[in-house]
Design an enzyme around this catalytic site. Structure first.
Site, PDB file in Angstrom:
ATOM      1  N   ASP A 228       0.873  -1.163   0.000  1.00  0.00           N
ATOM      2  CA  ASP A 228       0.000   0.000   0.000  1.00  0.00           C
ATOM      3  C   ASP A 228       0.921   1.227   0.000  1.00  0.00           C
ATOM      4  OD1 ASP A 228      -2.100   1.735  -0.002  1.00  0.00           O
ATOM      5  OD2 ASP A 228      -3.178   0.787   1.653  1.00  0.00           O
TER       6      ASP A 228
HETATM    7  C1  BGC Z   1      -5.071   3.034  -0.250  1.00  0.00           C
HETATM    8  C2  BGC Z   1      -5.030   1.973  -1.332  1.00  0.00           C
HETATM    9  C3  BGC Z   1      -4.810   2.622  -2.675  1.00  0.00           C
HETATM   10  C4  BGC Z   1      -3.519   3.436  -2.613  1.00  0.00           C
HETATM   11  C5  BGC Z   1      -3.192   4.139  -3.905  1.00  0.00           C
HETATM   12  C6  BGC Z   1      -3.861   3.941  -0.300  1.00  0.00           C
HETATM   13  O1  BGC Z   1      -3.971   5.014   0.578  1.00  0.00           O
HETATM   14  O2  BGC Z   1      -5.149   2.422   1.018  1.00  0.00           O
HETATM   15  O3  BGC Z   1      -6.220   1.222  -1.335  1.00  0.00           O
HETATM   16  O4  BGC Z   1      -4.752   1.660  -3.692  1.00  0.00           O
HETATM   17  O5  BGC Z   1      -3.641   4.430  -1.603  1.00  0.00           O
HETATM   18  O6  BGC Z   1      -4.072   5.173  -4.134  1.00  0.00           O
END
Ligand code: BGC
Length: 822
Positions: A228
């Site tokens: 993440d």
């Molecule tokens: C989220 C993810 C997401 C990523 C990219 C993160 O803050 O938890 O689900 O894919 O950002 O935007």
């Protein structure tokens, strides 16, 4: 000549890379792409959120995306074919936008209804989540795009999400939280998995052994573990089975990882394994020369806007209908449409999942189109909006081009223009893309705003930092918005606002300019920016709004009230603090219901809300965040053109106090204890004996059914075998309809703790009036096993209970499981 296998050719490419080059590949190049490496024929891989719709490389209304219904609407269909089509539709959108990997599905569980990303996940039940997750992954990958089940694992709420340490036993981890990941990997062969922000039992997800076992060692995952965004904190994650760090180009690996390998702290072989996985992903998506992609062009073709409408109706749950629905268009008198969300509906949840649709159909638009504007009144009833909402495009003129919209300029410290763009939305996010956010000192938004009403508006901006607002070249307001200690997603994607009152006259243009200071920004998101120029709700007398709505309802034949949440209530980066509807909406519904017995309520929320008026109204439809065709889909149901196809994938409580598993706030040591073990969702409700407003699996249609017979296995079952169950049911009504057959298991006198009852299979069925249909299900006996250092089969009798919700189970069948063979 000897031909090399695919693996040998990959090895050969790997051998062309220096250690530094290999390690460079393990961190992203920017927000959304990986590094290309020309000498081995590797192009960049572009990833994008997801999960319901694909935003693409830029957060930009000029490159719109189809906004599908939220995951809770899709899961309410209980239809894996619908999840598969959503996956396929996402892949088609991805390819249209040059995207190789969709960052979804989100398959964490609805452990607490307060969870901020509840709308983005499927269900409180692991088996239903697993079915839908696996189907979604199939749909995406069949079309040549990578899917990314996320967030591995136990990221079921948002409070302190970067640091929270989830304390969860092995058994609930395996039986609940890992189950959907298992199916998506073992059966659908997902090409990626995203590791979460949180810790699990003391170790942060990106360094956790769970990335190796069960993911790789037991399930045979051969894809890429992508982090993440900013979840990798140290080189220790490289020792674990974390493969790719996002975003880049900076991050904790790079030189530090090269040094760790050179010092012998991490074997180069483990770096090679990560690189090979990235090369294999590149080959699969067609980013590596000389390797055949799995599927060069999407194979599934359908009208995506029509699909969105169909999916939204199929996922709408009718939880009450005293006969008022469906409305006979010819016989229906004047309609009073009421509610902030009727006009400004929410079609998706907030946060990284956001996509920018070209056009949204609100419930008011849909109802007007179907019933004719003349027959309809609209009253707002209660204010739901918090913070600023963007200015309507048709009231804006770009001062440079004369077109609808605004001009945005990025200025350096001396005031010289670095970059300019013409935009068509005043809600702006730069998150990747070309705008020189990091190098700018000021970002200027400039438009000519011509309001369509005379009065006072609260004009200003939502962002983080110092702003100056000029109207007709006069400085009218200075804002300084700080958000210390908040989650980055919250401050970035749902920032607070600062506004001032301005007197406006309908038709009189105002020159509006906002200057935002960007010089002093730093940190991992210093090249990202979010700012919305707009208006806050004007001060209105709340009692008067309710009285006016009730008056309109009294005069009407039918009142349709759309209630719901707002962007500050359900989003990423924070949990809800209450399940109540925001503002005075409950009072509004009480008043409207008292004024007109034919009141239909539509709930426009991604997750459960308390409905204290549910006994007073004639019908309730849960429409979730229904996607860009929300209004049309609802109207299809109101008129009876389409059956409300949904059944609740999660329990809806009657009161917040009765929710058995609620808390999402870690204790003083940062630990969030999943003390309820294997009892979440309906399992917990059954255990406590509390009665919810509407139970798991529940939902009504426009026809009636009888459950006729169930055929099960005749003899004893051997562990590992599937249990054949066929259920015959008849549509007794006068309309074609849909029903969802649900099979639960119970184990009386079990040697171990068991849920009172747990879902083991389900399937949707459709039938014409009078038609009898048979649904055939194959239930894996694995779903009767429990985890005790391995899947353990308890021999003896199990009661299968078959019906249409967790508590409407008229048919019982006993099956016998034999002793497992050793
Ligand atoms: C989220 C993810 C997401 C990523 C990219 C993160 O803050 O938890 O689900 O894919 O950002 O935007």
């Amino acid at each position: 000549m000897e031909t090399l296998t695919v693996d040998q050719r990959m090895e050969a490419l790997l051998n062309e890379l220096s250690l530094e080059e290999k390690i460079q590949l393990l961190t992203g190049r920017d927000f959304w792409t990986t590094w290309p490496m020309e000498k081995i024929g590797l192009r960049r891989i572009l990833v994008s959120d997801g999960p319901t719709g694909v935003r693409g490389e830029a957060w930009d209304e000029r490159q719109p995306s189809v906004n599908f219904p939220s995951a809770t609407a899709i899961s309410s269909t209980w239809d894996p074919a619908m999840a598969d089509r959503l996956g396929a539709a996402s892949a088609v959108e991805a390819r249209r936008k040059g995207v190789d990997v969709v960052l979804g599905p989100t398959i964490n569980l609805h452990r607490s209804p307060l969870g901020g990303r509840h709308f983005e996940a499927f269900s409180e039940d692991p088996v239903l989540t697993a079915e839908l997750a696996a189907a979604y992954v199939n749909g995406v990958q069949r079309n040549g795009v990578g899917a990314t089940p996320k967030h591995y694992v136990a990221n079921d709420s948002e409070t302190d999400r970067f640091t929270v340490d989830v304390q969860v036993d092995e058994r609930p981890l395996r039986e609940l939280y890992l189950l959907a990941f298992e199916k998506a990997v073992v059966e659908s062969r997902a090409w990626l998995v995203m590791s979460a922000y949180n810790s699990i039992n003391g170790t942060t997800a990106t360094e956790n052994d769970l990335l190796e076992t069960p993911l790789n060692s037991e399930w045979g995952f051969d894809g890429v573990v992508i982090s993440d965004w900013t979840a990798v904190r140290s080189v220790d994650a490289a020792k674990a089975s974390q493969d790719l760090v996002m975003p880049g180009p900076d991050g904790p690996w790079g030189g530090a990882l090269v040094a760790a390998v050179q010092a012998g702290e991490i074997p180069e072989a483990s770096i090679d394994r990560k690189v090979l996985r990235i090369l294999q992903l590149a080959a699969r998506v067609g980013a590596l020369e000389g390797f055949e992609p799995v599927q060069a062009e999407p194979v599934d073709k359908e009208d995506l806007v029509a699909f969105t409408r169909e999916a939204s109706a199929a996922g709408t749950v009718m939880v009450k209908n005293d006969g008022v629905l469906p409305l006979d268009r010819a016989a229906t008198g004047p309609l009073a449409v009421i509610g902030h969300n009727a006009k400004h509906s929410r079609t998706q949840g907030g946060g990284s999942a956001t996509v920018l649709p070209e056009k949204v159909v609100s419930p008011l638009d849909g109802i007007r189109a179907a019933f004719g504007s003349d027959n309809i009144t609209y009253s707002i009833g209660a204010i739901v909006q918090e913070g600023v909402a963007e200015l309507p495009l048709d009231q804006l003129t770009n001062p440079v081009t004369g077109e609808p919209g605004l001009r945005v300029t990025f200025l350096d410290g001396a005031g010289a223009e670095l970059f300019a763009e013409d935009r068509r939305s005043t809600a702006l996010v730069w998150f990747g893309g070309d705008a020189p956010v990091r190098d700018s000192s000021t970002v200027r938004l400039h438009t000519i705003y011509t309001p369509d009403e005379t009065g006072t508006v609260r004009l200003g901006a939502a962002t983080v930092g110092k702003t100056r607002l000029y109207v007709n070249d006069v400085l009218v307001h200075e804002g300084n918005i700080e958000v210390e200690g908040k989650d980055i997603a919250e401050s970035f994607l749902a920032p607070p606002s600062s506004t001032t009152e301005i007197a406006v006259e309908a038709g009189v243009p105002l020159d509006v300019r906002v200057d935002l200071d960007t010089a002093e920004r730093s940190g991992p998101l210093d090249n990202a920016l979010s700012v919305t120029l707009g208006t806050e709700p004007a001060d209105a007398d709340p009692e008067m709004l309710i009285t006016e709505a009730a008056k309109a309802a009294r005069k009407a034949d039918v009142a349709v009230v759309v209630v719901g949440t707002n962007a500050r209530v359900e989003s990423e980066g924070y949990d809800r603090t209450t399940l109540d509807l925001p503002g005075l909406q409950d009072r509004l519904v009480h008043a409207v219901a008292a004024a007109n017995p034919r009141t239909i309520v539509i709930v426009n929320a991604g997750s459960p809300v308390i409905m204290p008026w549910r006994h007073e109204v004639a019908a309730i439809l849960i429409g979730y965040f229904g996607g860009q065709e929300f209004g049309n889909a609802l109207t299809d149901i109101l008129t009876g053109a389409v059956e409300p196809g949904g059944r609740l994938p999660t329990t809806w409580p009657a009161t917040q106090g009765s929710v058995p598993v609620l808390n999402t706030t870690p204790d003083a040591d940062g630990k969030l204890r999943y003390d309820e073990g294997i009892h979440i969702g309906y399992r917990a409700w059954l255990k406590t004996g509390a009665t919810p407003a509407y139970e798991f699996g529940y939902g009504l249609g426009y026809t009636t059914w009888t459950l006729d017979t169930v055929d099960g296995p005749d003899g004893p079952l051997t562990p590992g075998e599937a249990i054949p169950v066929s259920v015959t049911l008849t549509n007794k009504g006068e309309r074609s309809g849909k029903q969802v057959v649900q099979v639960y298991a119970e184990k009386k006198d079990s040697a171990v703790e068991r849920p009172v009852r747990w879902l083991i299979a389900s399937t949707p069925v459709w039938a014409q009036p009078g038609e009898t249909v048979t649904a055939t299900l194959e239930v894996p006996t694995r779903l009767l096993a429990y985890w005790n250092n391995g899947w353990t089969y308890e021999p003896g009798e199990y009661t299968l209970r078959i019906g249409t919700s967790v508590s409407e189970l008229p048919i019982t069948r006993v099956v016998r499981l034999t002793q497992p063979e050793h």
